[in-house]
Design a protein around this motif. Sequence first.
Motif, mmCIF file in Angstrom:
data_model
loop_
_atom_site.group_PDB
_atom_site.id
_atom_site.type_symbol
_atom_site.label_atom_id
_atom_site.label_comp_id
_atom_site.label_asym_id
_atom_site.label_seq_id
_atom_site.Cartn_x
_atom_site.Cartn_y
_atom_site.Cartn_z
ATOM 1 N N GLN A 2 -0.523 -8.952 3.470
ATOM 2 C CA GLN A 2 -0.751 -8.630 2.065
ATOM 3 C C GLN A 2 -0.859 -7.121 1.873
ATOM 4 O O GLN A 2 -1.470 -6.421 2.687
ATOM 5 N N ILE A 3 -0.252 -6.655 0.809
ATOM 6 C CA ILE A 3 -0.382 -5.265 0.400
ATOM 7 C C ILE A 3 -1.044 -5.303 -0.969
ATOM 8 O O ILE A 3 -0.481 -5.847 -1.926
ATOM 9 N N LYS A 4 -2.247 -4.746 -1.052
ATOM 10 C CA LYS A 4 -3.041 -4.866 -2.271
ATOM 11 C C LYS A 4 -3.286 -3.502 -2.909
ATOM 12 O O LYS A 4 -3.964 -2.649 -2.328
ATOM 13 N N SER A 5 -2.713 -3.320 -4.099
ATOM 14 C CA SER A 5 -2.936 -2.113 -4.909
ATOM 15 C C SER A 5 -2.780 -0.830 -4.103
ATOM 16 O O SER A 5 -3.571 0.103 -4.212
ATOM 17 N N VAL A 6 -1.736 -0.789 -3.276
ATOM 18 C CA VAL A 6 -1.528 0.370 -2.408
ATOM 19 C C VAL A 6 -0.938 1.534 -3.196
ATOM 20 O O VAL A 6 0.042 1.376 -3.931
ATOM 21 N N ARG A 7 -1.554 2.689 -3.007
ATOM 22 C CA ARG A 7 -1.132 3.913 -3.672
ATOM 23 C C ARG A 7 -1.006 5.008 -2.618
ATOM 24 O O ARG A 7 -1.816 5.095 -1.701
ATOM 25 N N LYS A 8 0.032 5.835 -2.757
ATOM 26 C CA LYS A 8 0.215 6.932 -1.814
ATOM 27 C C LYS A 8 0.541 8.215 -2.563
ATOM 28 O O LYS A 8 1.490 8.263 -3.352
ATOM 29 N N GLU A 9 -0.274 9.228 -2.288
ATOM 30 C CA GLU A 9 -0.062 10.536 -2.895
ATOM 31 C C GLU A 9 0.220 11.570 -1.801
ATOM 32 O O GLU A 9 -0.371 11.522 -0.727
ATOM 33 N N PHE A 10 1.144 12.470 -2.103
ATOM 34 C CA PHE A 10 1.400 13.619 -1.251
ATOM 35 C C PHE A 10 1.090 14.858 -2.096
ATOM 36 O O PHE A 10 1.886 15.239 -2.959
ATOM 37 N N GLY A 11 -0.080 15.448 -1.864
ATOM 38 C CA GLY A 11 -0.488 16.555 -2.721
ATOM 39 C C GLY A 11 -0.696 16.038 -4.137
ATOM 40 O O GLY A 11 -1.424 15.088 -4.374
ATOM 41 N N GLY A 12 0.010 16.636 -5.091
ATOM 42 C CA GLY A 12 -0.101 16.175 -6.474
ATOM 43 C C GLY A 12 0.966 15.179 -6.862
ATOM 44 O O GLY A 12 1.045 14.756 -8.026
ATOM 45 N N ARG A 44 6.500 2.758 6.052
ATOM 46 C CA ARG A 44 5.731 3.584 6.990
ATOM 47 C C ARG A 44 4.229 3.325 6.864
ATOM 48 O O ARG A 44 3.499 3.375 7.861
ATOM 49 N N MET A 45 3.761 3.004 5.666
ATOM 50 C CA MET A 45 2.348 2.665 5.511
ATOM 51 C C MET A 45 2.034 1.328 6.167
ATOM 52 O O MET A 45 0.983 1.168 6.793
ATOM 53 N N ILE A 46 2.934 0.366 6.029
ATOM 54 C CA ILE A 46 2.725 -0.930 6.678
ATOM 55 C C ILE A 46 2.713 -0.766 8.195
ATOM 56 O O ILE A 46 1.913 -1.387 8.902
ATOM 57 N N ALA A 47 3.579 0.116 8.703
ATOM 58 C CA ALA A 47 3.679 0.335 10.148
ATOM 59 C C ALA A 47 2.512 1.140 10.695
ATOM 60 O O ALA A 47 2.222 1.083 11.892
ATOM 61 N N GLY A 48 1.842 1.921 9.835
ATOM 62 C CA GLY A 48 0.758 2.772 10.301
ATOM 63 C C GLY A 48 1.176 4.200 10.540
ATOM 64 O O GLY A 48 0.394 5.013 11.054
ATOM 65 N N LEU A 49 2.419 4.533 10.171
ATOM 66 C CA LEU A 49 2.904 5.906 10.323
ATOM 67 C C LEU A 49 2.418 6.792 9.176
ATOM 68 O O LEU A 49 2.452 8.019 9.275
ATOM 69 N N GLU A 50 2.013 6.171 8.082
ATOM 70 C CA GLU A 50 1.367 6.851 6.965
ATOM 71 C C GLU A 50 0.165 6.008 6.556
ATOM 72 O O GLU A 50 0.176 4.782 6.726
ATOM 73 N N HIS A 51 -0.866 6.658 6.045
ATOM 74 C CA HIS A 51 -2.039 5.924 5.580
ATOM 75 C C HIS A 51 -2.100 5.983 4.051
ATOM 76 O O HIS A 51 -1.871 7.043 3.458
ATOM 77 N N PRO A 52 -2.379 4.866 3.409
ATOM 78 C CA PRO A 52 -2.429 4.855 1.940
ATOM 79 C C PRO A 52 -3.568 5.701 1.406
ATOM 80 O O PRO A 52 -4.624 5.809 2.041
ATOM 81 N N THR A 53 -3.345 6.296 0.242
ATOM 82 C CA THR A 53 -4.408 7.045 -0.429
ATOM 83 C C THR A 53 -5.493 6.091 -0.913
ATOM 84 O O THR A 53 -6.680 6.402 -0.868
#
Length: 346
Positions: A2-12, A44-53
Amino acid sequence: MQIKSVRKEFGGFTAIENIDLDIESGELVALLGPSGCGKTTTLRMIAGLEHPTSGEILFDGRDVSDHPVQDRNVGMVFQRYALFPHMTVEKNVAFGLKVRGTPQSEIAPRLDEILDVVQLTQFRHRFPAQLSGGQMQRVAIARTLITKPSVLMMDEPLANLDTKLRGEMRQFIRELQQRFGITTIFVTHDQVEAMELADRVAVIFNGHLAQFDTPEALYNHPKTLDVADFMGASNIVPGRMTSATSVTTDLGEVSVVARDDISANQSVQVMLRSEAIDLKLEAPAAGNAISGTVTGRDFFGANVSYAVDCGGRTIEVNEPGGRRLVDVGTPVWLDIAPDRVWLLRN
């Protein structure tokens, strides 16, 4: 998963905006969208290469949002294969097991099995430079599968192959995924790839999830005009509902199937799939009959594409190539059943 309300920000910059996905075990899901929409960031977030904000990524009910790659038991196949050029096929494939310290007595039978599955046994002693693009892709897939990941992730793995090889590899990947029953997430910008491979498709635009549905539902029943356009709908005509089963357009009155979510006098967009329209030389006795004149014809072998002028609006019609050819300038009727018409809310 499950992916729940995932948000990813890079800077602004917000790359992903509150995406929700519920992926069944053993399901093949395609993340589909134009370049820069956020599909690879999601992978990449699902894999763990990026972490969700913010938000949660759950594996079997366990939140792994902040866990590193090695704690997730995922396998990744990249677009560029990432094979070691100085290693043979069998050494490339076995690399992941050796890094994990797997005993050689266990590696050997697993290596033989996976090379047989991906049809590379006869190439096991070759180096990557001695392989075709399709063979290198199979090495990359085998290297991932031999580690027995719980989730297989593929980031545009067919992008470097020619058209014929892409078709062959789509079939190969689908058969392999079904054989192993492994949950698979596949990133692509190619609608055909997504439609042919996936059980369900997540369409992403500008970091937003536009629709998560089966290929059939996306194609025939898109939820928005953007999804319809992206999935190749060529005939979209504005109209207004005059009753629950009728809509007025500049093509005339079009009969439709009543929908609970669309009411009389509502403004809508009418989608007429080009292959759902029958081209006729005489007015049909039932259904929707729209008169027009053929203004263009393109023969593609398996199908013929016609451009038909209907009162100043051009409608595209696709028919099987072996049926018959209608000459440019011929008056015709477009016949489309009410249940083949799809309405999009404005």
